[in-house]
Every structure is written in C-alpha cells, then in structure tokens.
Design a protein around this motif. Sequence first.
Motif, PDB file in Angstrom:
ATOM      1  N   MET A  45       0.952  -1.101  -0.066  1.00 34.89           N
ATOM      2  CA  MET A  45       0.062   0.063   0.008  1.00 34.89           C
ATOM      3  C   MET A  45       0.840   1.144  -0.048  1.00 34.89           C
ATOM      4  SD  MET A  45      -2.787   1.094   2.713  1.00 34.89           S
ATOM      5  CE  MET A  45      -3.659  -0.589   3.051  1.00 34.89           C
ATOM      6  N   ARG A  46       0.760   1.959  -0.877  1.00 36.74           N
ATOM      7  CA  ARG A  46       1.388   3.436  -0.876  1.00 36.74           C
ATOM      8  C   ARG A  46       1.149   4.438   0.150  1.00 36.74           C
ATOM      9  NH1 ARG A  46       5.500   1.859  -3.032  1.00 36.74           N
ATOM     10  NH2 ARG A  46       6.278   3.883  -3.061  1.00 36.74           N
ATOM     11  N   VAL A  47       2.155   5.294   0.068  1.00 32.89           N
ATOM     12  CA  VAL A  47       1.705   6.110   1.410  1.00 32.89           C
ATOM     13  C   VAL A  47       1.542   7.770   0.883  1.00 32.89           C
ATOM     14  CG1 VAL A  47       3.158   7.049   3.520  1.00 32.89           C
ATOM     15  CG2 VAL A  47       3.410   4.842   2.726  1.00 32.89           C
ATOM     16  N   THR A  48       0.658   8.461   1.739  1.00 38.70           N
ATOM     17  CA  THR A  48       0.563   9.856   1.411  1.00 38.70           C
ATOM     18  C   THR A  48       1.421  10.782   2.338  1.00 38.70           C
ATOM     19  OG1 THR A  48      -1.280   9.989   2.976  1.00 38.70           O
ATOM     20  CG2 THR A  48      -2.129   9.346   0.945  1.00 38.70           C
ATOM     21  N   VAL A  49       1.567  11.958   1.908  1.00 39.34           N
ATOM     22  CA  VAL A  49       2.332  12.774   2.797  1.00 39.34           C
ATOM     23  C   VAL A  49       1.564  13.065   3.941  1.00 39.34           C
ATOM     24  CG1 VAL A  49       2.896  15.386   3.008  1.00 39.34           C
ATOM     25  CG2 VAL A  49       3.222  14.237   0.907  1.00 39.34           C
ATOM     26  N   GLU A  50       0.313  12.962   3.992  1.00 32.97           N
ATOM     27  CA  GLU A  50      -0.408  13.356   5.575  1.00 32.97           C
ATOM     28  C   GLU A  50       0.007  12.172   6.514  1.00 32.97           C
ATOM     29  OE1 GLU A  50      -1.849  13.647   2.496  1.00 32.97           O
ATOM     30  OE2 GLU A  50      -1.818  15.651   2.441  1.00 32.97           O
ATOM     31  N   GLN A  51       0.329  10.673   5.754  1.00 32.38           N
ATOM     32  CA  GLN A  51       0.298   9.638   6.767  1.00 32.38           C
ATOM     33  C   GLN A  51       1.994   9.930   7.328  1.00 32.38           C
ATOM     34  OE1 GLN A  51      -0.627   6.904   3.853  1.00 32.38           O
ATOM     35  NE2 GLN A  51      -2.314   6.053   5.205  1.00 32.38           N
ATOM     36  N   LEU A  52       2.726  10.321   6.498  1.00 36.76           N
ATOM     37  CA  LEU A  52       4.152  10.538   6.777  1.00 36.76           C
ATOM     38  C   LEU A  52       4.130  11.513   7.945  1.00 36.76           C
ATOM     39  CD1 LEU A  52       6.102  10.512   3.335  1.00 36.76           C
ATOM     40  CD2 LEU A  52       6.151   8.827   4.980  1.00 36.76           C
ATOM     41  N   ARG A  53       3.535  12.482   7.980  1.00 40.61           N
ATOM     42  CA  ARG A  53       3.331  13.432   8.923  1.00 40.61           C
ATOM     43  C   ARG A  53       2.798  13.105  10.270  1.00 40.61           C
ATOM     44  NH1 ARG A  53       3.930  18.750   7.444  1.00 40.61           N
ATOM     45  NH2 ARG A  53       3.428  19.408   5.151  1.00 40.61           N
ATOM     46  N   GLN A  54       2.052  11.807  10.288  1.00 35.71           N
ATOM     47  CA  GLN A  54       1.765  11.377  11.648  1.00 35.71           C
ATOM     48  C   GLN A  54       2.988  10.623  12.333  1.00 35.71           C
ATOM     49  OE1 GLN A  54      -1.579   8.676  10.961  1.00 35.71           O
ATOM     50  NE2 GLN A  54      -2.224  10.095   9.261  1.00 35.71           N
ATOM     51  N   ILE A  55       4.032  10.338  11.696  1.00 34.03           N
ATOM     52  CA  ILE A  55       5.251   9.819  12.539  1.00 34.03           C
ATOM     53  C   ILE A  55       5.920  10.816  13.120  1.00 34.03           C
ATOM     54  CG2 ILE A  55       7.310   8.521  12.085  1.00 34.03           C
ATOM     55  CD1 ILE A  55       4.641   7.065  11.347  1.00 34.03           C
ATOM     56  N   SER A  56       6.199  10.802  14.066  1.00 37.28           N
ATOM     57  CA  SER A  56       6.837  11.747  15.136  1.00 37.28           C
ATOM     58  C   SER A  56       8.160  12.324  14.700  1.00 37.28           C
ATOM     59  CB  SER A  56       7.038  11.452  16.576  1.00 37.28           C
ATOM     60  OG  SER A  56       7.762  10.369  16.676  1.00 37.28           O
ATOM     61  N   LEU A  57       8.888  11.389  14.093  1.00 38.90           N
ATOM     62  CA  LEU A  57      10.338  11.590  13.718  1.00 38.90           C
ATOM     63  C   LEU A  57      10.328  12.465  12.425  1.00 38.90           C
ATOM     64  CD1 LEU A  57      13.403  11.020  13.974  1.00 38.90           C
ATOM     65  CD2 LEU A  57      12.897   9.145  12.637  1.00 38.90           C
ATOM     66  N   LEU A  58       9.213  12.541  11.668  1.00 42.18           N
ATOM     67  CA  LEU A  58       9.176  13.095  10.506  1.00 42.18           C
ATOM     68  C   LEU A  58       8.229  14.389  10.450  1.00 42.18           C
ATOM     69  CD1 LEU A  58       8.586   9.881   8.068  1.00 42.18           C
ATOM     70  CD2 LEU A  58      10.564  11.081   8.803  1.00 42.18           C
ATOM     71  N   SER A  59       7.393  14.491  11.326  1.00 44.95           N
ATOM     72  CA  SER A  59       6.418  15.665  11.506  1.00 44.95           C
ATOM     73  C   SER A  59       7.036  17.065  11.228  1.00 44.95           C
ATOM     74  CB  SER A  59       5.654  15.524  13.076  1.00 44.95           C
ATOM     75  OG  SER A  59       6.814  15.707  13.853  1.00 44.95           O
ATOM     76  N   GLY A  60       8.502  17.043  11.637  1.00 42.76           N
ATOM     77  CA  GLY A  60       8.894  18.641  11.314  1.00 42.76           C
ATOM     78  C   GLY A  60       9.520  18.696  10.087  1.00 42.76           C
ATOM     79  N   LEU A  61       9.473  17.739   9.212  1.00 46.52           N
ATOM     80  CA  LEU A  61      10.075  17.950   7.783  1.00 46.52           C
ATOM     81  C   LEU A  61       9.031  18.856   6.965  1.00 46.52           C
ATOM     82  CD1 LEU A  61      11.447  14.219   6.955  1.00 46.52           C
ATOM     83  CD2 LEU A  61      12.763  16.635   7.739  1.00 46.52           C
ATOM     84  N   GLU A  62       9.669  19.527   5.909  1.00 48.63           N
ATOM     85  CA  GLU A  62       8.854  20.117   4.909  1.00 48.63           C
ATOM     86  C   GLU A  62       8.320  19.413   4.067  1.00 48.63           C
ATOM     87  OE1 GLU A  62       8.563  23.501   5.300  1.00 48.63           O
ATOM     88  OE2 GLU A  62       9.993  23.698   6.947  1.00 48.63           O
ATOM     89  N   LEU A  63       7.340  20.067   3.192  1.00 51.46           N
ATOM     90  CA  LEU A  63       6.316  19.277   2.374  1.00 51.46           C
ATOM     91  C   LEU A  63       7.308  18.566   1.220  1.00 51.46           C
ATOM     92  CD1 LEU A  63       3.399  18.559   1.467  1.00 51.46           C
ATOM     93  CD2 LEU A  63       3.554  20.512   0.232  1.00 51.46           C
ATOM     94  N   ASP A  64       8.069  19.316   0.603  1.00 57.48           N
ATOM     95  CA  ASP A  64       8.915  18.564  -0.303  1.00 57.48           C
ATOM     96  C   ASP A  64       9.835  17.620   0.297  1.00 57.48           C
ATOM     97  OD1 ASP A  64      10.401  20.734   1.000  1.00 57.48           O
ATOM     98  OD2 ASP A  64      11.851  21.026  -0.359  1.00 57.48           O
ATOM     99  N   GLN A  65      10.342  17.675   1.424  1.00 58.45           N
ATOM    100  CA  GLN A  65      11.173  16.820   1.899  1.00 58.45           C
ATOM    101  C   GLN A  65      10.375  15.414   2.131  1.00 58.45           C
ATOM    102  OE1 GLN A  65      12.221  18.852   5.344  1.00 58.45           O
ATOM    103  NE2 GLN A  65      14.612  18.989   4.680  1.00 58.45           N
ATOM    104  N   LEU A  66       9.021  15.700   2.577  1.00 56.47           N
ATOM    105  CA  LEU A  66       8.120  14.267   2.802  1.00 56.47           C
ATOM    106  C   LEU A  66       7.797  14.044   1.564  1.00 56.47           C
ATOM    107  CD1 LEU A  66       5.570  15.947   5.569  1.00 56.47           C
ATOM    108  CD2 LEU A  66       7.373  14.169   5.979  1.00 56.47           C
ATOM    109  N   ALA A  67       7.770  14.678   0.578  1.00 55.67           N
ATOM    110  CA  ALA A  67       7.296  14.098  -0.930  1.00 55.67           C
ATOM    111  C   ALA A  67       8.932  13.185  -1.479  1.00 55.67           C
ATOM    112  CB  ALA A  67       7.062  15.302  -1.687  1.00 55.67           C
ATOM    113  N   GLN A  68       9.902  13.521  -1.218  1.00 54.97           N
ATOM    114  CA  GLN A  68      11.019  12.709  -1.566  1.00 54.97           C
ATOM    115  C   GLN A  68      10.960  11.410  -0.664  1.00 54.97           C
ATOM    116  OE1 GLN A  68      14.772  15.180  -0.979  1.00 54.97           O
ATOM    117  NE2 GLN A  68      13.343  16.810  -1.385  1.00 54.97           N
ATOM    118  N   LEU A  69      10.471  11.227   0.450  1.00 57.50           N
ATOM    119  CA  LEU A  69      10.345  10.182   1.192  1.00 57.50           C
ATOM    120  C   LEU A  69       9.198   9.180   0.767  1.00 57.50           C
ATOM    121  CD1 LEU A  69      11.282  11.355   4.851  1.00 57.50           C
ATOM    122  CD2 LEU A  69      12.937   9.975   3.185  1.00 57.50           C
TER     123      LEU A  69
END
Length: 233
Positions: free
Chosen positions: A1-25
């Motif tokens: 199952m693929r992941v959305t940027v909103e789901q990545l933000r739910q991970i405490s370690l990743l919550s402080g990353l910028e939108l473009d950084q989350l998109a890269q992950l």
Amino acid sequence: MRVTVEQLRQISLLSGLELDQLAQLQIHAVIRPYSRGEIILHEGDRLPAQLFTVLSGKIEIKKTATTGKETILRTLPAGELFAAPALFGNGLAPATVVAEQDCQILTIERTALLEMIQKTPEFALQIIAVLNERLQHLHQIVHGLASERAIVRLAQFIQRAAIAEGTDVTEQGLCLRSRLPYSQIAGSIGITYEECARLFKQIQTIVTYHRGGKIRVLDQAKLDAIAQGEYDV
C-alpha cells in the motif's frame, strides 16, 4: 500500500520535515497491515534496510530468555519507530515485535533516509535523540528487574500506563483508559501471571483490578509511595 504525505506527517520523527522533503520520502515508503496478535518481526530475523514505524494501532516488543520466559520491553503506539538495527547496527531484530492491536506498519528505505540526512543534518540528531531515549528506557527496565521488588515495579508500571494513555476521574478514583490484562502486566515487569494476580490482591485498597484489564487507582498518594519504595504493603 502506498503512502500519502499526510500519513508521513503522523510519524513523530518526520513531523518537522517540509512538504517537499516528505514528498521525497513518499516514493520510498510502503504501508503493511497486521492483525492483532500477528508477529511483525521475530527476534533474530534479518531485517531489510528500512525505517520501521507504527502508523496506526499499537505494538509490543518482547524478549525471550533462554529459560523461555518472555518479557515485554515496551509497548509502542502510533507515530513511534522500532527495529533500529535495520538502520544502524547489525541488521538483526533484537526482539520479537507483535501487533497488540490491529495496526499498520510504515517502512521507508534506508537509502532515502540517508539522502535526507545528508541534505538535513538536524534530521540525524532527531534520530539519535529517539535512539538514546530507547537505550535509557531499556537501562531502566534492566535495572528495575534486577534491583526493585515486584510490588514496586507494578506500581511504577501503573504510573507509566496512566501517563501514557491518560485517566478518567470517577467517584471511586482515577480509572486508567488503557486496558491491561494480567499477562501483559506480568510480562512487562518480569513476574508470572499468578504473582501478578496476587500482587493486585495485596494492594486492592489502593488499586483495583476488574475483568477486561480495567484498573482504578483509589489512593494515588499510596501508589506513588509504593513506586518510590517508601510504603510497605
């Protein structure tokens, strides 16, 4: 199952990353569902080079001694990471990981994380901080199992559960929101199921235990005193 940027933000370690950084992950991340009681990792498993995180639900991390006795090292809720050796270490699962509830596990490829660290060095400091907290927690568990009496460990476990999941105020006292069966409590503090039941009977004027794992604290001051080793039951 693929992941959305909103789901990545739910991970405490990743919550402080910028939108473009989350998109890269995002393109390197995958979600896998597990049912309650299903084993996610076996102790000693060879781990793929990934970051393992809990997207939803809750997991238990367990260690089995040579005698066969099982100890619950930690219970992790959504947003937390686990299986750190997959990123930094020998690549072997240090403990068994089980789904305490139906859950979703999100993984991100190690290569993508290393690229992010190169671009954002402070991200590495966040990872180090999380791993350091885990080491301190493990040290506390080992020290407690070796030096503290079982009744003290039980009181401390109840305190931690109350802080982690919260409590509700009732006429009888504080009711823990989390439901904790004897088996889970016993495994977490290094005692048998039978001894766990006996200890609750000892402190039934301070803490009550009801079917389904419902725990109510009747006397917070005495519970705190037991946890500090200053009150004999």
